[in-house]
Enzyme design. Structure first.
Site, PDB file in Angstrom:
ATOM      1  N   PHE A  19       0.728  -1.340  -0.065  1.00  0.00           N
ATOM      2  CA  PHE A  19      -0.336   0.272   0.083  1.00  0.00           C
ATOM      3  C   PHE A  19       0.710   1.169  -0.253  1.00  0.00           C
ATOM      4  O   PHE A  19       1.359   1.174   0.858  1.00  0.00           O
ATOM      5  CB  PHE A  19      -0.737  -0.370   1.343  1.00  0.00           C
ATOM      6  CG  PHE A  19      -1.966   0.929   1.121  1.00  0.00           C
ATOM      7  CD1 PHE A  19      -3.509   0.478   0.306  1.00  0.00           C
ATOM      8  CD2 PHE A  19      -1.671   2.260   1.984  1.00  0.00           C
ATOM      9  CE1 PHE A  19      -3.600   2.405   0.264  1.00  0.00           C
ATOM     10  CE2 PHE A  19      -2.341   3.202   1.701  1.00  0.00           C
ATOM     11  CZ  PHE A  19      -3.582   3.229   1.060  1.00  0.00           C
ATOM     12  N   LYS A  25       2.997  10.550   7.901  1.00  0.00           N
ATOM     13  CA  LYS A  25       2.829  10.721   8.623  1.00  0.00           C
ATOM     14  C   LYS A  25       2.991  10.843  10.641  1.00  0.00           C
ATOM     15  O   LYS A  25       3.078  12.501  10.230  1.00  0.00           O
ATOM     16  CB  LYS A  25       1.963   8.448   9.015  1.00  0.00           C
ATOM     17  CG  LYS A  25       1.596   8.291   8.362  1.00  0.00           C
ATOM     18  CD  LYS A  25       0.767   6.781   8.644  1.00  0.00           C
ATOM     19  CE  LYS A  25       0.236   5.757   7.468  1.00  0.00           C
ATOM     20  NZ  LYS A  25      -1.279   5.988   7.534  1.00  0.00           N
ATOM     21  N   ASP A  63       9.214   3.012   1.234  1.00  0.00           N
ATOM     22  CA  ASP A  63       8.592   3.861   1.870  1.00  0.00           C
ATOM     23  C   ASP A  63       8.511   3.486   3.143  1.00  0.00           C
ATOM     24  O   ASP A  63       7.189   2.550   3.674  1.00  0.00           O
ATOM     25  CB  ASP A  63       7.130   2.975   0.971  1.00  0.00           C
ATOM     26  CG  ASP A  63       5.856   3.899   1.142  1.00  0.00           C
ATOM     27  OD1 ASP A  63       5.790   4.719   2.325  1.00  0.00           O
ATOM     28  OD2 ASP A  63       4.828   3.513   0.772  1.00  0.00           O
TER      29      ASP A  63
HETATM   30  C1  LIG Z   1       2.769   2.691   3.608  1.00  0.00           C
HETATM   31  C2  LIG Z   1       2.236   3.524   2.692  1.00  0.00           C
HETATM   32  N1  LIG Z   1       2.822   3.919   1.855  1.00  0.00           N
HETATM   33  C3  LIG Z   1       2.041   5.831   1.321  1.00  0.00           C
HETATM   34  C4  LIG Z   1       0.701   5.834   2.346  1.00  0.00           C
HETATM   35  C5  LIG Z   1      -0.520   7.239   2.303  1.00  0.00           C
HETATM   36  O1  LIG Z   1      -0.769   7.917   2.820  1.00  0.00           O
HETATM   37  P1  LIG Z   1      -1.294   9.300   2.441  1.00  0.00           P
HETATM   38  O2  LIG Z   1      -2.681   8.491   3.285  1.00  0.00           O
HETATM   39  O3  LIG Z   1      -1.456  10.369   3.896  1.00  0.00           O
HETATM   40  O4  LIG Z   1      -0.917   9.820   1.392  1.00  0.00           O
HETATM   41  C6  LIG Z   1       0.531   4.651   3.835  1.00  0.00           C
HETATM   42  C7  LIG Z   1      -0.418   5.389   4.357  1.00  0.00           C
HETATM   43  O5  LIG Z   1      -1.257   4.337   4.473  1.00  0.00           O
HETATM   44  C8  LIG Z   1       1.664   3.577   4.464  1.00  0.00           C
HETATM   45  O6  LIG Z   1       0.914   3.156   4.948  1.00  0.00           O
END
Ligand SMILES: Cc1ncc(COP(=O)(O)O)c(C=O)c1O
Length: 419
Positions: free
Chosen positions: A139, A253, A224
Site C-alpha cells: 500500500f 504520517k 516507503d
Molecule cells: C506505507 C504507506 N505508504 C503510503 C501511504 C499513503 O499515505 P497517505 O494516506 O498520507 O497518502 C500509506 C498510508 O497508509 C502507507 O501506509
C-alpha cells in the site's frame, strides 16, 4: 449530537462511509486527545492502539510539538514561496543527519501518497527508464502513481488505466524480483514491513538483496517508510534494522508529530540530478510550509530526545510474548502474531473474527483497526508514549475479546474474499 455528525457524513460527504461507521458501531465524535488517549464529545476516553494508522507516534497533542506549532502559527504559517524558508532548511538538515548513509536532499509535500509520487517521478527522471517494480499486497497511497504501485486490485479496478509499465512481484521473494529486473527498471519500491498488507515482516536478507539487485541493474531503490518510519519498529527508520541505504526514502504520517500533515522524500545525490534540468520539475504549493516544517522538526527532536524508538523496542519485547500466549490459548481464532517493536499484526483465522474482536475492543473503549489490504489482520500501531500499564490493559481487553469470539466462532459466517 454524535448522530448529527454521522448524519452529516450521510448527507454531505459519503453516505456509504456513514453506513460503514454505523454498522461498526463507531458513532462517537472525537473531541480531543492526550498521550495515547482519544476523548469523545461526551468525555468518554478511548485507548488508541491504532495511533491514527501511525500518525501519533509522539502521542496526541505532545506539549512541545504543540508549542512549536503555536509559535510558528503566530509568525508565518505558510510560505510566500518567493522568499526562501529557514524552517524547511532546518528540517532538511535534520533529516540528512538522521537518515542513514548519504541520504542528503529532501523534497517536502503534504502526505504519504505525494511522497511516493515524488519518489516515482524522481526515479524515472533520474534514470531515464520506465519500468517500476512493486510488490503484491503493498500500500503506497491512492493517487494515480501511488495506486499503480500498490498491490490490491480492489482499489485499482474502477480507475484503469493506471500508470503504465508497473510490474508486481510477491513480497519477500528475491527470486521473483530477480526475474523481472532488467536495465529498463527505473525503481523497485518496497515497504520495510508491509503495513496495510497485514504487517508482513520480510526475511532479514530481503532489503539487502533488493539493494544488491538495484546496484547490479542501476535501478533506484525506493523505501516507503510512511507507516514504519519515525520509531514504531524500534528504529527511527525501519531500514536501519537491515543496514541498507535506499536511494529514496518516503516519509509522512508521524513526521508531522500528530499535529500537522507533512510528507517528505529524502534522496541520495545521484537521484537528485533530475532537478538539474529544472529546479521546479516537481513542486508543491503547500509542501514543506513553515508551520508543517517547524512542527516536523520538533517531532523529530522529541522522537530522538525521548528515545521513542528504544521505547518501542522495549515495550514491543514485553508485548510480544503476551500476544503469543493469546495465540497459544486460542489457536482456532488467532492464527499468527508478528511485527517489530510497536508495529504488530494479529492475524485471525477469518476476517469476521477480526471484525468481532474490533467491535469487542471498541465496547471496552479500545481503538484498534484492521489493515486495508488484509481484513484478517488487526494492526497495533499505538502512540509510542503508551505506558506499560495501558498496554497491560489492552492485552486484558484483547484476551476478553478473543475469548468472546472463541465462544461463538461456529456461528460466525465464513469470510468471502471480494478482492
Ligand atoms: C506505507 C504507506 N505508504 C503510503 C501511504 C499513503 O499515505 P497517505 O494516506 O498520507 O497518502 C500509506 C498510508 O497508509 C502507507 O501506509
Amino acid at each position: 449530537m454524535q448522530d448529527d455528525v454521522l448524519m452529516g457524513y450521510e448527507r454531505f460527504m459519503n453516505p456509504s462511509l456513514a453506513r460503514t461507521y454505523r454498522f461498526m458501531g463507531l458513532d462517537h465524535a472525537e473531541e480531543t486527545g492526550e498521550g495515547a488517549i482519544v476523548i469523545d464529545d461526551r468525555g468518554e476516553r478511548f485507548l488508541d492502539l491504532s495511533g491514527g494508522y501511525g500518525v501519533f507516534a509522539q502521542g496526541y497533542r505532545h506539549p512541545r510539538i504543540l508549542a512549536a506549532a503555536h509559535q510558528q502559527l503566530d509568525r508565518m504559517p505558510l510560505s510566500s514561496r518567493v522568499l526562501v524558508s529557514p524552517q524547511q532548511v532546518a528540517l532538511a538538515e535534520r533529516l540528512a543527519a538522521l537518515t542513514p548513509g548519504d541520504l542528503t536532499y529532501s523534497f517536502f509535500c503534504n502526505s504519504g501518497a505525494e511522497a511516493v509520487e515524488a519518489a516515482l517521478k524522481i526515479a524515472r527522471g533520474s534514470t531515464g527508464r520506465r519500468t517500476l517494480v512493486a510488490t503484491v499486497g503493498a500500500f503506497h497511497g491512492k493517487t494515480y502513481g501511488a495506486l499503480s504501485v500498490s498491490g490490491r486490485e480492489l482499489y485499482q479496478r474502477p480507475f484503469q488505466p493506471l500508470v503504465p509499465d508497473v510490474r508486481h512481484v510477491p513480497y519477500g521473494d528475491l527470486d521473483a524480483l530477480r526475474q523481472v529486473m532488467s536495465e529498463d527498471v527505473a525503481a523497485v519500491i518496497v515497504e520495510p514491513i508491509q503495513g496495510e498488507g497485514g504487517i508482513v515482516v520480510p526475511p532479514d536478507d530481503y532489503l539487502p538483496g533488493i539493494r544488491r539487485l538495484c546496484d547490479q541493474f542501476g535501478s533506484a531503490m525506493i523505501v516507503d517508510e510512511v507507516q514504519t518510519g519515525i520509531g514504531h519498529t524500534g528504529w527511527l527508520f525501519a531500514v536501519e534494522y537491515s543496514g541498507v541505504v535506499p536511494d529514496l526514502l518516503c516519509l509522512a504520517k508521524a513526521l508531522g508529530g500528530g499535529v500537522m500533515p507533512i510528507g517528505a522524500v529524502v534522496g541520495r545525490p545521484w537521484v537528485w540530478r533530475v532537478f538539474e534540468e529544472s529546479p521546479l520539475i516537481h513542486s508543491s504549493t503547500f509542501g514543506g510550509n513553515p508551520l508543517a516544517a517547524r512542527v516536523a522538526l520538533e517531532a523529530l527532536n522529541v522522537t530522538v530526545e525521548e528515545r521513542l524508538p528504544e521505547r518501542a523496542r522495549e515495550l514491543g519485547a514485553w508485548l510480544m510474548p503476551q500476544l503469543m500466549r493469546l495465540k497459544d490459548r486460542y489457536p482456532e481464532v488467532l492464527a499468527e502474531v508478528r511485527g517489530r517493536g510497536l508495529m504488530v499484526g494479529l492475524e485471525f483465522r477469518q476476517a469476521g473474527y477480526a471484525g468481532m474482536v474490533m467491535a469487542e475492543l471498541f465496547a471496552r473503549h479500545i481503538l484498534a483497526v484492521y489493515t486495508l489490504n488484509n481484513e484478517r489482520v488487526i494492526r497495533l500501531l499505538p502512540p509510542l508514549v503508551i505506558t506499560q500499564s495501558q498496554l497491560q490493559e489492552a492485552v486484558g481487553a484483547l484476551e476478553a475479546a478473543i475469548a468472546a469470539v472463541d465462544a461463538v466462532k461456529e456461528d460466525l459466517r465464513p469470510e468471502t474474499d471480494e478482492s
